[in-house]
Scaffold this motif. Structure first.
Motif, mmCIF file in Angstrom:
data_model
loop_
_atom_site.group_PDB
_atom_site.id
_atom_site.type_symbol
_atom_site.label_atom_id
_atom_site.label_comp_id
_atom_site.label_asym_id
_atom_site.label_seq_id
_atom_site.Cartn_x
_atom_site.Cartn_y
_atom_site.Cartn_z
ATOM 1 N N SER A 30 14.714 2.974 1.984
ATOM 2 C CA SER A 30 13.494 3.177 2.761
ATOM 3 C C SER A 30 12.892 1.828 3.174
ATOM 4 C CB SER A 30 12.493 3.984 1.936
ATOM 5 O OG SER A 30 11.281 4.114 2.610
ATOM 6 N N THR A 31 12.885 0.878 2.260
ATOM 7 C CA THR A 31 12.360 -0.447 2.581
ATOM 8 C C THR A 31 13.257 -1.146 3.592
ATOM 9 O OG1 THR A 31 11.397 -0.571 0.370
ATOM 10 C CG2 THR A 31 11.536 -2.619 1.605
ATOM 11 N N LEU A 32 14.560 -0.967 3.476
ATOM 12 C CA LEU A 32 15.475 -1.533 4.469
ATOM 13 C C LEU A 32 15.192 -0.946 5.848
ATOM 14 C CD1 LEU A 32 17.906 -3.278 5.289
ATOM 15 C CD2 LEU A 32 19.375 -1.363 4.622
ATOM 16 N N ALA A 33 14.936 0.342 5.927
ATOM 17 C CA ALA A 33 14.602 0.976 7.208
ATOM 18 C C ALA A 33 13.298 0.406 7.762
ATOM 19 C CB ALA A 33 14.501 2.490 7.040
ATOM 20 N N ALA A 34 12.311 0.171 6.898
ATOM 21 C CA ALA A 34 11.044 -0.422 7.334
ATOM 22 C C ALA A 34 11.266 -1.846 7.828
ATOM 23 C CB ALA A 34 10.033 -0.393 6.195
ATOM 24 N N LEU A 35 12.125 -2.595 7.156
ATOM 25 C CA LEU A 35 12.448 -3.960 7.588
ATOM 26 C C LEU A 35 13.117 -3.937 8.957
ATOM 27 C CD1 LEU A 35 12.822 -7.048 7.022
ATOM 28 C CD2 LEU A 35 15.039 -6.429 6.042
ATOM 29 N N THR A 36 14.073 -3.049 9.129
ATOM 30 C CA THR A 36 14.781 -2.932 10.407
ATOM 31 C C THR A 36 13.803 -2.598 11.528
ATOM 32 O OG1 THR A 36 16.748 -2.198 9.222
ATOM 33 C CG2 THR A 36 16.693 -1.765 11.575
ATOM 34 N N ALA A 37 12.885 -1.673 11.285
ATOM 35 C CA ALA A 37 11.884 -1.299 12.288
ATOM 36 C C ALA A 37 10.956 -2.473 12.589
ATOM 37 C CB ALA A 37 11.086 -0.094 11.805
ATOM 38 N N TYR A 38 10.572 -3.205 11.559
ATOM 39 C CA TYR A 38 9.700 -4.365 11.747
ATOM 40 C C TYR A 38 10.371 -5.422 12.623
ATOM 41 C CZ TYR A 38 6.820 -8.438 10.798
ATOM 42 O OH TYR A 38 6.021 -9.541 10.950
ATOM 43 N N VAL A 39 11.613 -5.750 12.293
ATOM 44 C CA VAL A 39 12.345 -6.768 13.055
ATOM 45 C C VAL A 39 12.533 -6.317 14.506
ATOM 46 C CG1 VAL A 39 14.553 -7.978 13.268
ATOM 47 C CG2 VAL A 39 13.457 -7.758 11.030
ATOM 48 N N ALA A 40 12.812 -5.028 14.727
ATOM 49 C CA ALA A 40 12.978 -4.517 16.082
ATOM 50 C C ALA A 40 11.662 -4.597 16.861
ATOM 51 C CB ALA A 40 13.483 -3.075 16.036
ATOM 52 N N ALA A 41 10.552 -4.326 16.204
ATOM 53 C CA ALA A 41 9.252 -4.326 16.884
ATOM 54 C C ALA A 41 8.710 -5.729 17.123
ATOM 55 C CB ALA A 41 8.240 -3.517 16.072
ATOM 56 N N VAL A 42 8.858 -6.604 16.128
ATOM 57 C CA VAL A 42 8.246 -7.930 16.199
ATOM 58 C C VAL A 42 9.217 -8.985 16.727
ATOM 59 C CG1 VAL A 42 7.124 -9.726 14.794
ATOM 60 C CG2 VAL A 42 6.666 -7.328 14.331
ATOM 61 N N GLY A 43 10.504 -8.803 16.462
ATOM 62 C CA GLY A 43 11.497 -9.749 16.940
ATOM 63 C C GLY A 43 11.740 -10.923 16.005
ATOM 64 N N GLU A 44 11.203 -10.861 14.794
ATOM 65 C CA GLU A 44 11.439 -11.926 13.822
ATOM 66 C C GLU A 44 11.348 -11.363 12.412
ATOM 67 O OE1 GLU A 44 7.033 -13.900 13.447
ATOM 68 O OE2 GLU A 44 8.337 -14.625 15.031
ATOM 69 N N MET A 45 11.824 -12.148 11.462
ATOM 70 C CA MET A 45 11.796 -11.728 10.072
ATOM 71 C C MET A 45 10.366 -11.772 9.540
ATOM 72 S SD MET A 45 14.737 -10.933 9.112
ATOM 73 C CE MET A 45 16.249 -10.983 10.011
ATOM 74 N N PRO A 46 10.053 -10.886 8.610
ATOM 75 C CA PRO A 46 8.726 -10.921 8.005
ATOM 76 C C PRO A 46 8.579 -12.129 7.086
ATOM 77 C CG PRO A 46 10.080 -9.293 6.910
ATOM 78 C CD PRO A 46 10.876 -9.795 8.081
ATOM 79 N N ARG A 47 7.352 -12.611 6.972
ATOM 80 C CA ARG A 47 7.076 -13.770 6.119
ATOM 81 C C ARG A 47 6.374 -13.311 4.847
ATOM 82 N NH1 ARG A 47 3.693 -16.447 10.793
ATOM 83 N NH2 ARG A 47 3.027 -14.283 10.710
ATOM 84 N N TYR A 48 6.645 -13.989 3.763
ATOM 85 C CA TYR A 48 5.923 -13.696 2.532
ATOM 86 C C TYR A 48 4.839 -14.734 2.279
ATOM 87 C CZ TYR A 48 8.696 -17.185 -0.031
ATOM 88 O OH TYR A 48 9.280 -18.345 -0.464
ATOM 89 N N LYS A 49 4.856 -15.810 3.052
ATOM 90 C CA LYS A 49 3.788 -16.804 3.064
ATOM 91 C C LYS A 49 3.272 -16.857 4.495
ATOM 92 C CE LYS A 49 5.784 -19.847 -0.443
ATOM 93 N NZ LYS A 49 6.298 -21.195 -0.704
ATOM 94 N N ASN A 50 1.999 -17.112 4.645
ATOM 95 C CA ASN A 50 1.386 -17.203 5.987
ATOM 96 C C ASN A 50 1.637 -15.953 6.816
ATOM 97 O OD1 ASN A 50 0.542 -19.884 5.400
ATOM 98 N ND2 ASN A 50 2.591 -20.601 5.926
ATOM 99 N N TYR A 51 1.521 -14.807 6.199
ATOM 100 C CA TYR A 51 1.775 -13.530 6.855
ATOM 101 C C TYR A 51 0.569 -13.098 7.690
ATOM 102 C CZ TYR A 51 -0.611 -12.487 2.498
ATOM 103 O OH TYR A 51 -1.478 -12.496 1.449
ATOM 104 N N ALA A 52 0.827 -12.238 8.664
ATOM 105 C CA ALA A 52 -0.226 -11.754 9.558
ATOM 106 C C ALA A 52 -0.817 -10.423 9.098
ATOM 107 C CB ALA A 52 0.323 -11.614 10.975
ATOM 108 N N SER A 53 -0.090 -9.689 8.274
ATOM 109 C CA SER A 53 -0.572 -8.393 7.801
ATOM 110 C C SER A 53 -0.026 -8.114 6.409
ATOM 111 C CB SER A 53 -0.132 -7.279 8.757
ATOM 112 O OG SER A 53 1.270 -7.093 8.691
ATOM 113 N N GLU A 54 -0.638 -7.165 5.751
ATOM 114 C CA GLU A 54 -0.164 -6.778 4.416
ATOM 115 C C GLU A 54 1.241 -6.175 4.497
ATOM 116 O OE1 GLU A 54 -0.102 -6.562 0.367
ATOM 117 O OE2 GLU A 54 -1.464 -7.670 1.656
#
Length: 94
Positions: A30-54
């Motif tokens: 489920s988390t992998l699916a959320a990551l895939t959706a995030y990358v498709a929507a934003v176009g970059e990997m999520p950050r764990y430092k200096n993040y824009a959202s929770e």
């Protein structure tokens, strides 16, 4: 139960040898699916430092954990293959 018996029973339809592990695996997928959706929507990997959202932070921490497990050699092979297939650019280095 011995590992050999569990392996033999895993081939039987309806056998549930490790319900807790199945729950963890489903949560991981489920988390992998959320990551895939995030990358498709934003176009970059999520950050764990200096993040824009929770949401980005949560995914970034999860991805960082996958990096650590890969480098330690503890990331299960099916998870590594699933990450490589879903988000080929997820690795920072080999």
């Amino acid at each position: 139960m011995s590992a050999a018996k569990v392996i033999l029973l895993d081939g039987l339809e309806g056998w549930q040898g490790h319900p807790q592990q199945q729950l963890l695996d489903e949560r991981w997928r489920s988390t992998l699916a959320a990551l895939t959706a995030y990358v498709a929507a934003v176009g970059e990997m999520p950050r764990y430092k200096n993040y824009a959202s929770e949401h980005e932070r949560t995914l970034g921490v999860w991805l960082h954990t996958q990096h650590q497990r890969r480098s330690e050699g503890t990331l299960q092979s099916w998870r590594l293959e699933a990450l490589d297939a879903a988000v080929p650019s997820w690795r920072s280095r080999s």
